[in-house]
Design a protein around this motif. Structure first.
Motif, mmCIF file in Angstrom:
data_model
loop_
_atom_site.group_PDB
_atom_site.id
_atom_site.type_symbol
_atom_site.label_atom_id
_atom_site.label_comp_id
_atom_site.label_asym_id
_atom_site.label_seq_id
_atom_site.Cartn_x
_atom_site.Cartn_y
_atom_site.Cartn_z
ATOM 1 N N ILE A 49 0.831 -1.208 0.000
ATOM 2 C CA ILE A 49 0.000 0.000 0.000
ATOM 3 C C ILE A 49 0.864 1.255 0.000
ATOM 4 O O ILE A 49 0.428 2.332 -0.412
ATOM 5 N N CYS A 50 2.107 1.134 0.424
ATOM 6 C CA CYS A 50 2.977 2.312 0.492
ATOM 7 C C CYS A 50 3.671 2.593 -0.845
ATOM 8 O O CYS A 50 4.679 3.301 -0.877
ATOM 9 N N ILE A 51 3.134 2.067 -1.942
ATOM 10 C CA ILE A 51 3.778 2.278 -3.246
ATOM 11 C C ILE A 51 3.840 3.767 -3.596
ATOM 12 O O ILE A 51 2.951 4.551 -3.254
ATOM 13 N N VAL A 52 4.920 4.128 -4.270
ATOM 14 C CA VAL A 52 5.109 5.482 -4.789
ATOM 15 C C VAL A 52 5.604 5.362 -6.230
ATOM 16 O O VAL A 52 6.036 4.298 -6.666
ATOM 17 N N GLU A 53 5.545 6.460 -6.950
ATOM 18 C CA GLU A 53 5.924 6.447 -8.361
ATOM 19 C C GLU A 53 7.286 7.107 -8.549
ATOM 20 O O GLU A 53 7.523 8.222 -8.085
ATOM 21 N N ASN A 54 8.187 6.379 -9.208
ATOM 22 C CA ASN A 54 9.503 6.916 -9.568
ATOM 23 C C ASN A 54 9.394 7.490 -10.978
ATOM 24 O O ASN A 54 9.269 6.742 -11.950
ATOM 25 N N HIS A 77 1.533 10.739 -4.194
ATOM 26 C CA HIS A 77 0.078 10.764 -4.304
ATOM 27 C C HIS A 77 -0.360 11.137 -5.723
ATOM 28 O O HIS A 77 -1.335 11.877 -5.919
ATOM 29 N N SER A 78 0.336 10.627 -6.708
ATOM 30 C CA SER A 78 -0.071 10.871 -8.093
ATOM 31 C C SER A 78 -1.334 10.064 -8.403
ATOM 32 O O SER A 78 -1.658 9.100 -7.699
ATOM 33 N N PRO A 79 -2.099 10.436 -9.436
ATOM 34 C CA PRO A 79 -3.322 9.681 -9.790
ATOM 35 C C PRO A 79 -3.050 8.196 -9.989
ATOM 36 O O PRO A 79 -3.862 7.346 -9.605
ATOM 37 N N ARG A 80 -1.917 7.868 -10.602
ATOM 38 C CA ARG A 80 -1.579 6.455 -10.830
ATOM 39 C C ARG A 80 -1.356 5.724 -9.504
ATOM 40 O O ARG A 80 -1.805 4.594 -9.318
ATOM 41 N N VAL A 81 -0.660 6.380 -8.573
ATOM 42 C CA VAL A 81 -0.411 5.769 -7.261
ATOM 43 C C VAL A 81 -1.726 5.557 -6.521
ATOM 44 O O VAL A 81 -1.967 4.480 -5.955
ATOM 45 N N ILE A 82 -2.594 6.573 -6.528
ATOM 46 C CA ILE A 82 -3.875 6.479 -5.815
ATOM 47 C C ILE A 82 -4.717 5.343 -6.385
ATOM 48 O O ILE A 82 -5.347 4.578 -5.647
#
Length: 480
Positions: A49-54, A77-82
């Protein structure tokens, strides 16, 4: 070490090499949701759940296990991450029972809280319930593995914090679950029922065994555990003026998120019907209830009468061994400043008189002089005739962590076999009553072979030659 600078949600932040994206975000005041992470446990990236976007690679990475690298551009908190976080929570809910209204975790359930924060109501995926019976044979813990999300917090707590190793993953695939060796009941395993796994479980998979559903508590009181000298921080959850559960305290520098079975489950004495909860005064050979104002006035009047008739030294004050340092300080202030006497003592001195005399005569101070956390930084730990498993469980946890994870060597001097025996690098089993002879022999070898710090001895000790003379007869042959 040179700090590493990355771009986190549009601003540059720096951290030391090796720090994870999640930890750096927390230090920077950025909230990244997670279920499997805990500051006292190693990170394994189980819940995702703690994924983030590089931005550089386009990859979605688990921030709790990804160390920062120079030039990283991270979006938390980018749209893809959400979108992906919502899918993960929906997948977890798809195999989770609809029992929130009667689940004792209630509003403490972190999965439910995350779903609420993300605006997830109805589960969008096909339900795949986990079929599991509720296990409630033991007296303390109820297990409902239909609610388990396989975050491994309970397993890591048992293995990394308590170092008991009672549970681990059992089976694989859809049948995977945390369980004991050969899936035996907890009461037939190495489990000590310390309650650490229950405190860390994010859902209702592990709960305190209670007679009835108690709902969500609104009041939490931070205090100190009253059972041993470790001074663990505990949180008392209070509802309707009743303590409904105990968990490790928020400021838990001593116990680091753990408790023992006494700290977790033995505070039920507070509401025992046998406790005296009102002041009693003896009148005509029977005790009668009186108000606090009446009894305080009576005690003050009698104190004054005794002082006037016999002098202040006829009074003495004995503090309870269960008092905190702050309470003991107030007691001695009351004795010295209000009563004008030095007749102040504490039950701990009576219970630990040998420790007080030994430490006082050897180091000039009647208590320990180091933090408990220093044990985990030690290269060698020597335990002589003590069983911290029974007397001070948090000390036992600390010693086991130092040995298993920090490379410390444990020298155990004890004729008994204790839980520390299997962790000992060297286990000496002297005859009962010969501890002093053994320690004197060790001191003689240190002196004879020049292994002591002579500068330290000259600066910090008095009458050292008298010690060497006493040790002359403690040759290896004599001690053997």
């Amino acid at each position: 070490m040179q700090p590493i600078t990355i771009t986190l949600d549009g601003r540059e932040v720096s951290g030391h090499p090796g720090i994870t994206i999640l930890n750096l975000a927390q230090e920077s005041g950025i909230d990244i949701p997670t279920l499997c992470h805990d500051p006292h446990l190693s990170s394994i990236g189980a819940c995702r759940i703690c994924i983030v976007e590089n931005e550089q690679t386009g990859a979605l990475v688990a921030s709790c296990v990804t160390p920062i690298a120079p030039g990283m551009i991270i979006h938390t908190h980018s749209p893809r991450v959400i979108e992906h976080r919502k899918n993960i929570v929906n997948l977890l809910l798809a195999s989770h029972p609809d029992s929130c209204l009667v689940c004792d975790k209630g509003n403490r359930c972190q999965l439910r809280q995350l779903a609420s924060d993300m605006g997830i109501g109805l589960v969008e995926f096909q339900r795949i319930p986990q079929m599991a019976t509720i296990e409630e044979v033991n007296p303390f813990i109820e297990r409902d593995l239909s609610k388990c999300i396989l975050c491994a917090k309970c397993i890591r707590a048992c293995q990394e914090l308590v170092v008991e190793g009672a549970i681990d993953y059992y089976q694989r695939g859809f049948t995977n679950k945390p369980a004991t060796l050969n899936n035996l009941p907890l009461e037939n395993s190495e489990c000590t029922f310390c309650g650490t796994c229950v405190a860390l479980c994010p859902t209702g998979a592990l709960t305190e065994k209670e007679r009835s559903y108690r709902g969500t508590t609104k009041t939490t009181v931070q205090t100190t555990c009253p059972f041993c000298g470790c001074g663990c921080s505990i949180s008392l959850e209070v509802k309707d003026n009743q303590i409904v559960r105990v968990s490790p305290g928020e400021k838990d520098e001593v116990n680091q998120g753990t408790l023992c079975v006494r700290g977790s489950y033995a505070c039920d004495f507070i509401h025992s019907p046998d406790r005296v909860t009102k002041p009693l005064v003896k009148r005509n050979e029977t005790f009668v209830d009186v108000s606090w104002d009446q009894v305080l006035e009576l005690v003050a009047t009698e104190f004054k009468r005794l002082k006037d008739e016999h002098g202040p030294n006829c009074l003495a004050i004995l503090g309870s061994s269960k008092c905190t340092n702050e309470e003991n300080y107030l007691l001695q202030r009351f004795a010295r400043c209000v009563q004008g006497i030095n007749n102040i003592d504490n039950g701990s001195r009576l219970y630990c008189s040998t420790t007080r005399l030994g430490l006082g005569s050897s180091i000039g101070f009647s208590g320990t002089t180091n933090y408990l956390s220093n044990l985990e930084q030690s290269e060698v730990i020597m335990v002589v005739g003590a069983d911290p498993t029974a007397s001070s469980p948090i000390v036992e946890y600390t010693i086991k962590r130092a040995v298993k994870y920090k490379g410390a060597k444990l020298i155990l001097i004890d004729p008994r076999q204790t839980k520390l025996s299997s962790f000992a690098h060297l286990w000496l089993r002297p005859k009962i009553g010969t501890d002093v002879a053994l320690l004197n022999s060790l001191a003689k070898v240190i002196i004879d072979e020049g292994l002591l710090d002579e500068e330290f001895v000259a600066r910090r000790t008095d009458n050292f030659q008298a010690l060497t003379k006493v040790l002359e007869k403690y040759s290896l042959e004599y001690v053997e």
